[in-house]
Motif scaffolding. Structure first.
Motif, short mmCIF file in Angstrom:
data_model
loop_
_atom_site.label_atom_id
_atom_site.label_comp_id
_atom_site.label_asym_id
_atom_site.label_seq_id
_atom_site.Cartn_x
_atom_site.Cartn_y
_atom_site.Cartn_z
N ARG A 104 0.68 -1.08 -0.12
CA ARG A 104 0.11 0.07 0.13
C ARG A 104 0.94 1.25 -0.09
N ILE A 105 1.98 1.40 0.86
CA ILE A 105 2.55 2.46 0.97
C ILE A 105 3.90 2.71 0.09
N GLY A 106 4.59 1.38 -0.22
CA GLY A 106 5.69 1.47 -1.30
C GLY A 106 6.79 1.28 -0.41
N GLN A 107 7.12 1.45 0.89
CA GLN A 107 8.22 1.10 1.70
C GLN A 107 7.81 -0.04 2.78
N ALA A 108 8.78 -0.78 3.16
CA ALA A 108 8.73 -1.65 4.52
C ALA A 108 8.44 -0.65 5.59
N PRO A 109 7.96 -1.36 6.45
CA PRO A 109 7.78 -0.44 7.84
C PRO A 109 8.85 -0.09 8.31
N LYS A 110 10.11 -0.62 8.45
CA LYS A 110 11.13 -0.22 9.18
C LYS A 110 11.96 0.92 8.24
N ALA A 111 11.81 0.66 6.83
CA ALA A 111 12.29 1.80 5.84
C ALA A 111 11.49 3.28 6.09
N PHE A 112 10.25 2.90 6.32
CA PHE A 112 9.37 3.99 6.44
C PHE A 112 9.69 4.81 7.62
N ARG A 113 9.81 4.14 8.61
CA ARG A 113 10.28 4.59 10.14
C ARG A 113 11.46 5.39 10.02
N GLU A 114 12.53 5.05 9.32
CA GLU A 114 13.92 5.70 9.15
C GLU A 114 13.54 6.80 8.27
N GLU A 115 12.92 6.59 7.18
CA GLU A 115 13.13 7.76 6.18
C GLU A 115 11.90 7.70 5.62
N PRO A 116 10.51 8.33 5.97
CA PRO A 116 9.24 8.36 5.25
C PRO A 116 9.54 8.81 3.78
N ASP A 117 8.72 8.22 3.03
CA ASP A 117 8.42 8.85 1.50
C ASP A 117 7.19 9.50 1.58
N TRP A 118 7.20 10.73 1.80
CA TRP A 118 5.78 11.31 2.27
C TRP A 118 4.90 11.59 0.89
N SER A 119 5.69 11.85 -0.27
CA SER A 119 5.15 11.77 -1.48
C SER A 119 4.35 10.47 -1.85
N ALA A 120 5.07 9.34 -1.76
CA ALA A 120 4.41 8.03 -1.89
C ALA A 120 3.20 7.71 -0.96
N TRP A 121 3.59 8.28 0.19
CA TRP A 121 2.42 8.02 1.34
C TRP A 121 1.15 8.72 0.95
N ALA A 122 1.27 9.94 0.70
CA ALA A 122 0.01 10.74 0.23
C ALA A 122 -0.59 10.22 -0.87
N ALA A 123 0.05 9.66 -2.00
CA ALA A 123 -0.57 9.02 -3.03
C ALA A 123 -1.42 7.98 -2.69
N ALA A 124 -0.67 7.27 -1.85
CA ALA A 124 -1.38 5.78 -1.41
C ALA A 124 -2.58 6.24 -0.37
N MET A 125 -2.55 7.35 0.37
CA MET A 125 -3.61 7.59 1.09
C MET A 125 -4.78 8.56 0.57
N GLU A 126 -4.53 8.93 -0.75
CA GLU A 126 -5.50 9.74 -1.42
C GLU A 126 -6.91 9.22 -1.55
N PRO A 127 -6.86 7.92 -1.92
CA PRO A 127 -8.42 7.43 -1.83
C PRO A 127 -9.30 7.29 -0.63
N LEU A 128 -8.32 7.14 0.51
CA LEU A 128 -8.98 7.36 1.81
C LEU A 128 -9.35 8.77 2.19
N ALA A 129 -8.50 9.68 1.77
CA ALA A 129 -8.76 11.27 2.05
C ALA A 129 -9.89 11.43 1.50
N GLU A 130 -10.35 11.24 0.08
CA GLU A 130 -11.34 11.39 -0.70
C GLU A 130 -12.64 11.13 0.07
N VAL A 131 -12.62 9.96 0.65
CA VAL A 131 -13.72 9.23 1.14
C VAL A 131 -14.15 9.98 2.40
#
Length: 282
Positions: free
Chosen positions: A90-117
């Protein structure tokens, strides 16, 4: 459907299967699943997964004291491996990789359907009577400025939280504020500025890297309380400026719009978050 959404938010570590949620909706399972998809454009399974992933990503990024295993269990996964696969999918990164250095652009794209709902079902309707005018006192603060692309705000938040933990200026005892110097839709990304602030009289020293001492000045303010998600305060701000202000006969003074985060996600379920939005008045 509002009842179902509130139930999901309040029971993210519980049974959120089709049978359980159709019972909350008082629909048959077959009709409930079809109606949920028809209304929101997402399957029930994907919606629940995205809500859980949003809380998990918040905890990974901002709650270093919570282990990945605990976050996986809270997200409804029995094994860290299955959580890691779903998170990466869903997010494009492993949890540990996200914890160390989140890719916020990929995160926002993944969460866009939820944000719209959630913009459909969690939008609060405001009226003139929802606004109160109060006399506020001076509030000394320590603040960290974010300047530049709004998509990088998450990293500034991480630094601000790290400072709070290291300095002992914790959210439980020191009020949290956001000061909106610019509108991200009205300025170039490089000119965007927002301040993250904590109420404190503590002296700021060179050891407090990135922090500055400041003051939210005393004066009259129009205050509007927002209950629910606070990722996007634009509808509330537009109501204050576009409807309440002209009807009130008041004039704004020379201090930016600011918000106090009374309670916030993921410390409370997202639909229970409370934010007070302040419009300073002459």
């Amino acid at each position: 459907m509002q009842r179902v959404v509130a139930h999901i938010d309040g029971n993210l570590d519980g049974d959120l299967g089709l049978e359980a949620l159709s019972a909350v909706a008082a629909f048959s399972a077959c009709h409930f699943h079809r109606q949920f998809r028809a209304i929101f454009g997402l399957s029930l399974h994907r919606y629940v997964q995205l809500v859980r992933m949003k809380r998990a990503s918040w905890c990974l990024a901002y709650r270093n004291d919570v282990s990945v295993i605990e976050i996986a269990l809270d997200a409804g996964y029995e094994a860290p491996d299955s959580f890691a696969r779903a998170f990466r999918q869903r997010i494009g990164q492993a949890p540990k990789a996200f914890r160390e250095e989140p890719d916020w652009s990929a995160w926002a794209a993944a969460m866009e359907p939820l944000a719209e709902v959630r913009s459909q079902i969690m939008t609060q309707n405001f009226s003139i009577d929802d606004v109160t005018v109060r006399e506020e006192i001076d509030i000394p603060v320590a603040f960290m400025s974010h300047r530049g692309d709004p998509e990088r705000l998450g990293e500034t938040i991480r630094q601000f939280i790290a400072w709070r933990k290291a300095s002992g200026v914790r959210a439980a005892t020191n009020a949290t504020y956001t000061i909106f110097h610019t509108d991200p839709d009205s300025v170039a990304a490089e000119d965007y500025r927002i301040d993250l602030a904590a109420a404190t009289k503590r002296a700021i020293t060179p050891a407090d890297e990135g922090m500055e001492a400041g003051l939210i000045p005393a004066g009259r303010c129009a205050v509007l309380r927002i209950i629910g998600q606070s990722d996007n305060l634009r509808p509330a701000a537009e109501f204050l400026y576009g409807q309440w202000l002209p009807a009130s006969g008041e004039e704004p003074r020379e201090f930016p719009l600011y918000a106090r985060r009374v309670s916030f996600f993921p410390d409370v379920p997202e639909h229970e978050a409370i934010t007070d939005l302040y419009l300073p008045l002459k």
